[in-house]
Scaffold this motif. Structure first.
Motif, mmCIF file in Angstrom:
data_model
loop_
_atom_site.group_PDB
_atom_site.id
_atom_site.type_symbol
_atom_site.label_atom_id
_atom_site.label_comp_id
_atom_site.label_asym_id
_atom_site.label_seq_id
_atom_site.Cartn_x
_atom_site.Cartn_y
_atom_site.Cartn_z
ATOM 1 N N ALA A 4 -27.961 83.586 23.219
ATOM 2 C CA ALA A 4 -27.977 82.140 23.432
ATOM 3 C C ALA A 4 -26.959 81.717 24.479
ATOM 4 O O ALA A 4 -25.862 82.278 24.572
ATOM 5 N N ALA A 5 -27.350 80.711 25.253
ATOM 6 C CA ALA A 5 -26.444 80.067 26.204
ATOM 7 C C ALA A 5 -26.237 78.637 25.737
ATOM 8 O O ALA A 5 -27.204 77.922 25.445
ATOM 9 N N ILE A 6 -24.994 78.226 25.638
ATOM 10 C CA ILE A 6 -24.667 76.862 25.238
ATOM 11 C C ILE A 6 -24.349 76.053 26.487
ATOM 12 O O ILE A 6 -23.597 76.507 27.356
ATOM 13 N N TYR A 7 -24.947 74.863 26.577
ATOM 14 C CA TYR A 7 -24.619 73.971 27.695
ATOM 15 C C TYR A 7 -23.996 72.696 27.151
ATOM 16 O O TYR A 7 -24.569 72.026 26.280
ATOM 17 N N GLU A 18 -15.387 69.482 22.676
ATOM 18 C CA GLU A 18 -15.174 70.306 21.486
ATOM 19 C C GLU A 18 -16.099 69.915 20.336
ATOM 20 O O GLU A 18 -16.539 70.774 19.561
ATOM 21 N N THR A 19 -16.391 68.600 20.218
ATOM 22 C CA THR A 19 -17.282 68.154 19.143
ATOM 23 C C THR A 19 -18.669 68.752 19.318
ATOM 24 O O THR A 19 -19.278 69.256 18.361
ATOM 25 N N GLN A 20 -19.183 68.688 20.547
ATOM 26 C CA GLN A 20 -20.485 69.291 20.832
ATOM 27 C C GLN A 20 -20.447 70.790 20.551
ATOM 28 O O GLN A 20 -21.367 71.345 19.935
ATOM 29 N N LEU A 21 -19.378 71.440 21.003
ATOM 30 C CA LEU A 21 -19.279 72.893 20.867
ATOM 31 C C LEU A 21 -19.274 73.314 19.402
ATOM 32 O O LEU A 21 -19.934 74.296 19.027
ATOM 33 N N TYR A 22 -18.554 72.572 18.559
ATOM 34 C CA TYR A 22 -18.493 72.913 17.135
ATOM 35 C C TYR A 22 -19.888 72.872 16.517
ATOM 36 O O TYR A 22 -20.296 73.799 15.798
ATOM 37 N N GLU A 26 -22.084 76.194 15.196
ATOM 38 C CA GLU A 26 -22.572 76.239 13.814
ATOM 39 C C GLU A 26 -24.087 76.437 13.790
ATOM 40 O O GLU A 26 -24.618 77.202 12.972
ATOM 41 N N LEU A 27 -24.780 75.756 14.693
ATOM 42 C CA LEU A 27 -26.231 75.917 14.794
ATOM 43 C C LEU A 27 -26.587 77.357 15.158
ATOM 44 O O LEU A 27 -27.507 77.948 14.578
ATOM 45 N N ALA A 28 -25.858 77.925 16.114
ATOM 46 C CA ALA A 28 -26.110 79.306 16.533
ATOM 47 C C ALA A 28 -25.875 80.271 15.373
ATOM 48 O O ALA A 28 -26.626 81.237 15.191
ATOM 49 N N ALA A 37 -22.937 83.082 26.550
ATOM 50 C CA ALA A 37 -22.373 82.302 27.657
ATOM 51 C C ALA A 37 -22.274 80.837 27.256
ATOM 52 O O ALA A 37 -23.105 80.331 26.496
ATOM 53 N N THR A 38 -21.237 80.177 27.762
ATOM 54 C CA THR A 38 -21.059 78.740 27.549
ATOM 55 C C THR A 38 -20.826 78.086 28.904
ATOM 56 O O THR A 38 -19.956 78.517 29.665
ATOM 57 N N TYR A 39 -21.610 77.070 29.202
ATOM 58 C CA TYR A 39 -21.508 76.364 30.478
ATOM 59 C C TYR A 39 -21.097 74.925 30.200
ATOM 60 O O TYR A 39 -21.555 74.323 29.234
ATOM 61 N N GLU A 40 -20.254 74.382 31.056
ATOM 62 C CA GLU A 40 -19.715 73.048 30.790
ATOM 63 C C GLU A 40 -19.609 72.236 32.068
ATOM 64 O O GLU A 40 -19.244 72.760 33.124
#
Length: 201
Positions: A4-7, A18-22, A26-28, A37-40
């Protein structure tokens, strides 16, 4: 386990992702996704260029992950059109899309139905754009407006004289600031016209 890639995107520098990331981590975890990977981006959604999103799409084309996870659909794209185009490309790359807030998952039956609708809308949009361009070209032609590059203003006889004096195609091209192919075409057309001129005489 799916990669998974988080955007993440926040609109201003004083907001924190950070709120989005948390929520997305948790969903992942619940879906048993492996976050690779995490993109911001910390920028307004209306901005055309977003380094984080651009890099994510580059990595998507290299098949670095199997699913893209976002907090909300409006975090991904700057407009409905941009969202449709992005989701359409991810679908063609066989990459799933999951949105936390809307509970949208393109791996499920409802998600696949949404993707089908989005694909149809995207194709319709492309068709409308093509038709508008063609209509504009037809109108311009009827109005006598030239379409395409402006014809080169070349002294063809001067080109032929330089060639007759023994200059190479490259030398002539530099003299008139044109391509060698253009010089070659002028000379070829002149040679083809000579037999016709002799016959008419």
């Amino acid at each position: 386990m799916k990669r998974a890639a988080i955007y993440l995107r926040v609109s201003t520098l004083d907001q924190h992702p950070e709120t989005q990331l948390y929520d997305l981590e948790e969903l992942a975890r619940q879906r048993q996704f492996e976050i690779v990977a995490t993109y911001e981006d910390r920028i307004s959604g209306a901005k055309a260029r977003r380094p984080g999103l651009d890099q994510m799409m580059k990595d998507a084309r290299r098949h670095h992950f199997d699913v893209v996870v976002v907090w909300a659909c409006d975090r991904l794209a700057r407009s409905v059109k941009h969202f449709l185009e992005t989701l359409d490309e991810l679908t063609h790359l066989n990459i799933e899309f999951v949105s936390f807030r809307e509970q949208l998952d393109t791996a499920g039956a409802l998600g696949r139905a949404v993707v089908t609708i989005i694909s149809v809308v995207a194709e319709l949009e492309r068709s409308l754009i093509i038709e508008r361009v063609r209509a504009g070209m037809r109108r311009a032609k009827l109005e006598g407006t030239h379409i395409g590059r402006k014809p080169l203003d070349i002294d063809r006889q001067a080109v032929l004289r330089h060639r007759a004096h023994g200059q190479s195609l490259t030398q002539i091209a530099k003299t008139f600031s044109i391509g060698r192919a253009t010089v070659s075409r002028i000379i070829k057309e002149e040679r083809q016209a000579l037999p016709l001129a002799v016959g008419e005489a």
